[in-house]
Design a protein around this motif. Structure first.
Motif, PDB file in Angstrom:
ATOM      1  N   THR A  42     -14.056   6.032   0.056  1.00 16.83           N
ATOM      2  CA  THR A  42     -13.374   5.724  -1.193  1.00 16.83           C
ATOM      3  C   THR A  42     -14.357   4.729  -1.765  1.00 16.83           C
ATOM      4  O   THR A  42     -14.897   4.208  -1.050  1.00 16.83           O
ATOM      5  CB  THR A  42     -11.998   5.032  -1.022  1.00 16.83           C
ATOM      6  OG1 THR A  42     -12.002   4.183  -0.044  1.00 16.83           O
ATOM      7  CG2 THR A  42     -10.967   6.021  -0.511  1.00 16.83           C
ATOM      8  N   ALA A  77     -14.545   1.250  -3.438  1.00 22.04           N
ATOM      9  CA  ALA A  77     -13.831  -0.352  -3.472  1.00 22.04           C
ATOM     10  C   ALA A  77     -13.302  -0.575  -4.844  1.00 22.04           C
ATOM     11  O   ALA A  77     -13.905  -0.124  -5.909  1.00 22.04           O
ATOM     12  CB  ALA A  77     -14.928  -1.463  -3.115  1.00 22.04           C
ATOM     13  N   PRO A  78     -12.227  -1.079  -5.037  1.00 24.87           N
ATOM     14  CA  PRO A  78     -11.675  -1.817  -3.797  1.00 24.87           C
ATOM     15  C   PRO A  78     -10.580  -0.971  -3.081  1.00 24.87           C
ATOM     16  O   PRO A  78      -9.814  -1.377  -2.062  1.00 24.87           O
ATOM     17  CB  PRO A  78     -10.749  -2.935  -4.655  1.00 24.87           C
ATOM     18  CG  PRO A  78     -10.448  -2.549  -5.896  1.00 24.87           C
ATOM     19  CD  PRO A  78     -11.597  -1.325  -6.304  1.00 24.87           C
ATOM     20  N   LEU A  79     -10.401   0.296  -3.361  1.00 27.54           N
ATOM     21  CA  LEU A  79      -9.540   1.110  -2.758  1.00 27.54           C
ATOM     22  C   LEU A  79      -9.950   1.339  -1.309  1.00 27.54           C
ATOM     23  O   LEU A  79     -11.045   1.810  -1.311  1.00 27.54           O
ATOM     24  CB  LEU A  79      -9.333   2.632  -3.591  1.00 27.54           C
ATOM     25  CG  LEU A  79      -8.527   3.716  -2.891  1.00 27.54           C
ATOM     26  CD1 LEU A  79      -7.054   3.390  -2.989  1.00 27.54           C
ATOM     27  CD2 LEU A  79      -8.672   4.981  -3.511  1.00 27.54           C
ATOM     28  N   GLU A  96      -3.440   3.744   2.215  1.00 31.16           N
ATOM     29  CA  GLU A  96      -4.074   3.215   1.120  1.00 31.16           C
ATOM     30  C   GLU A  96      -3.903   1.903   0.396  1.00 31.16           C
ATOM     31  O   GLU A  96      -2.657   1.694   0.304  1.00 31.16           O
ATOM     32  CB  GLU A  96      -4.309   4.307   0.017  1.00 31.16           C
ATOM     33  CG  GLU A  96      -5.206   5.746   0.393  1.00 31.16           C
ATOM     34  CD  GLU A  96      -5.141   6.528  -0.751  1.00 31.16           C
ATOM     35  OE1 GLU A  96      -5.863   7.494  -0.606  1.00 31.16           O
ATOM     36  OE2 GLU A  96      -4.445   6.292  -1.962  1.00 31.16           O
ATOM     37  N   GLY A 132       0.802  -1.269  -0.038  1.00 31.26           N
ATOM     38  CA  GLY A 132       0.058   0.393  -0.007  1.00 31.26           C
ATOM     39  C   GLY A 132       0.956   1.036   0.083  1.00 31.26           C
ATOM     40  O   GLY A 132       2.077   1.134  -0.121  1.00 31.26           O
ATOM     41  N   THR A 175      -5.592  -1.849  -1.919  1.00 31.49           N
ATOM     42  CA  THR A 175      -6.750  -2.188  -2.466  1.00 31.49           C
ATOM     43  C   THR A 175      -6.864  -3.826  -2.418  1.00 31.49           C
ATOM     44  O   THR A 175      -7.667  -4.395  -2.896  1.00 31.49           O
ATOM     45  CB  THR A 175      -6.309  -2.153  -4.204  1.00 31.49           C
ATOM     46  OG1 THR A 175      -5.271  -2.796  -4.562  1.00 31.49           O
ATOM     47  CG2 THR A 175      -6.357  -0.731  -4.404  1.00 31.49           C
ATOM     48  N   ASP A 176      -6.146  -4.212  -1.163  1.00 28.19           N
ATOM     49  CA  ASP A 176      -6.320  -5.623  -0.913  1.00 28.19           C
ATOM     50  C   ASP A 176      -7.775  -6.115  -0.437  1.00 28.19           C
ATOM     51  O   ASP A 176      -8.116  -5.625   0.643  1.00 28.19           O
ATOM     52  CB  ASP A 176      -5.309  -6.100  -0.012  1.00 28.19           C
ATOM     53  CG  ASP A 176      -5.283  -7.615   0.200  1.00 28.19           C
ATOM     54  OD1 ASP A 176      -4.559  -8.489  -0.382  1.00 28.19           O
ATOM     55  OD2 ASP A 176      -5.876  -8.279   1.063  1.00 28.19           O
ATOM     56  N   GLU A 177      -8.534  -6.925  -0.953  1.00 29.82           N
ATOM     57  CA  GLU A 177      -9.813  -6.931  -0.229  1.00 29.82           C
ATOM     58  C   GLU A 177     -10.116  -7.866   0.942  1.00 29.82           C
ATOM     59  O   GLU A 177     -10.967  -7.735   1.544  1.00 29.82           O
ATOM     60  CB  GLU A 177     -10.910  -7.728  -1.413  1.00 29.82           C
ATOM     61  CG  GLU A 177     -11.191  -6.253  -2.387  1.00 29.82           C
ATOM     62  CD  GLU A 177     -12.028  -7.058  -3.687  1.00 29.82           C
ATOM     63  OE1 GLU A 177     -11.736  -8.168  -3.914  1.00 29.82           O
ATOM     64  OE2 GLU A 177     -12.452  -6.308  -4.539  1.00 29.82           O
TER      65      GLU A 177
END
Ligand SMILES: [Zn+2]
Length: 365
Positions: A50, A52-54, A67, A8, A69-71
């Protein structure tokens, strides 16, 4: 869930720079990057708005954030951070706060609808209690110190004595809502900033750049003009608008993200032309009355404008927008009778110029 590292970015919220980091969720959210090792308590974390996925999270009430983007990490944080999407103020402060919050929100919405935020800010500034303004000034002062890289305070004792006598002479006539508190900090940018509560921060290059004591005193008197008009409080209210009212009733003033924004604004955003003109008028009056050269303010502003046309971040010209018209106006008001007068004698001025003697030169920026 086995801890796994997620890539991130980390931002301190003050600069635009994002640092690459790895994130690991253990008992806390661990953030590791170059020269960076943080562990954020899960109960403190709040998520930004924000798509998703952010996902953007950071400790509530602070500017710094990460920040990613890992779900899987996003889902785990949602499970384990109780206040991640907290928005109900009653959860942290009870009914009274909720009521006050509603009133403040109502007032600010009405204010927005009728006047627009700057207009209502102008109306509110004089009714903000002095104690709150003083507290705000302290908090903004701290923020500005951080933004400028904590420049050391210059307080060589003989120089400070000269400065204090000068300030006393310049403010002897009264007219200021509070006694101004002037701090000189060693910094390679020439500027003076007025903060709420009558605080004035002078960056030492302003003294270095002044060719006469009257040039320096003229700028200082201009700052006193902003103190007299409570311009910093107005600017703060205008910059933060209803979010300031919100933080006021929630009792969260220090360390709030609003203060970060306000600190930035105090350094790089200018006042209106009307506010600048009024502060110039104030300066001309103070300088004329205190035995100084009332035109020296125009002289130093013109010289800095010539040297510094790019008007870099934090320069005097950014926080006090300067035009040729301003210089003409100052000269027209001042007339010629004060030209060439000196508000300090040679010895006093030489002493004052050494105010940063107590600070090691290597820390200068
Ligand atoms: Zn100004």
């Amino acid at each position: 869930m086995p801890a796994h590292a997620v890539y991130g970015t980390y931002s301190d919220g003050l600069s635009a720079r994002a640092h690459p980091v790895t994130l690991v969720l253990e008992d806390s959210l661990e953030i590791t990057g170059q020269d960076l090792r943080l562990a954020w308590t899960l109960a403190d974390l709040a998520a930004g708005d924000t798509a998703a996925p952010l996902m953007r999270v950071g400790p509530a009430g602070r500017a710094e954030r990460v920040e990613f983007t890992d779900e899987a990490l996003a889902a785990a944080l949602k499970d384990r951070c109780p206040d991640l999407y907290r928005s109900d103020p009653s959860a942290s402060g009870g009914r009274l706060r909720l009521v006050l919050w509603s009133i403040a929100a109502g007032i600010s919405v009405i204010g927005l609808a009728i006047y627009g935020v700057p207009a209502i800010a102008v109306r509110l500034a004089p009714v903000v209690p002095a104690a709150i303004e003083a507290r705000l000034g302290g908090a903004v002062d701290g923020q500005i110190g951080k933004i400028l890289g904590d420049p050391p305070v210059c307080n060589d004792a003989p120089a400070r004595a000269v400065l204090d006598r000068l300030i006393e002479r310049m403010t002897a006539n009264g007219g200021l809502p509070v006694d101004p508190a002037i701090t000189v900090r060693r910094h390679a940018i020439a500027n003076a900033l007025t903060l709420p509560g009558g605080r004035v921060v002078v960056l030492s290059d302003l003294i270095d750049q002044s060719r006469t004591p009257d040039e320096f005193a003229g700028v200082l008197a201009h700052e006193f003009g902003h103190v007299a008009a409570r311009d910093p409080m107005r600017a703060l209210l205008a910059a933060s608008g209803s979010s300031f009212l919100l933080s006021l009733v929630l009792g969260d003033l220090t360390g709030s993200t609003i203060l970060v924004a306000v600190g930035q604004a105090a350094i790089s955003a200018g006042y209106s032309r009307e506010a600048e003109n009024a502060a110039d008028t104030y300066s001309v009056e103070v300088m004329s009355r205190s035995g100084g050269d009332a035109t020296a303010l125009a002289t130093i502003l013109e010289r800095i404008a010539k040297d510094d046309e790019k008007a870099e971040f934090a320069s005097l010209l950014r926080s006090h927008p300067f035009t040729k018209e301003r210089a003409n106006r100052i000269r027209a008001m001042a007339g010629t009778e004060t030209v060439g007068r000196r508000i300090l004698d040679e010895t006093e001025w030489a002493t004052l110029k050494g105010i940063c003697r107590n600070v090691p030169a290597k820390t200068a920026k």
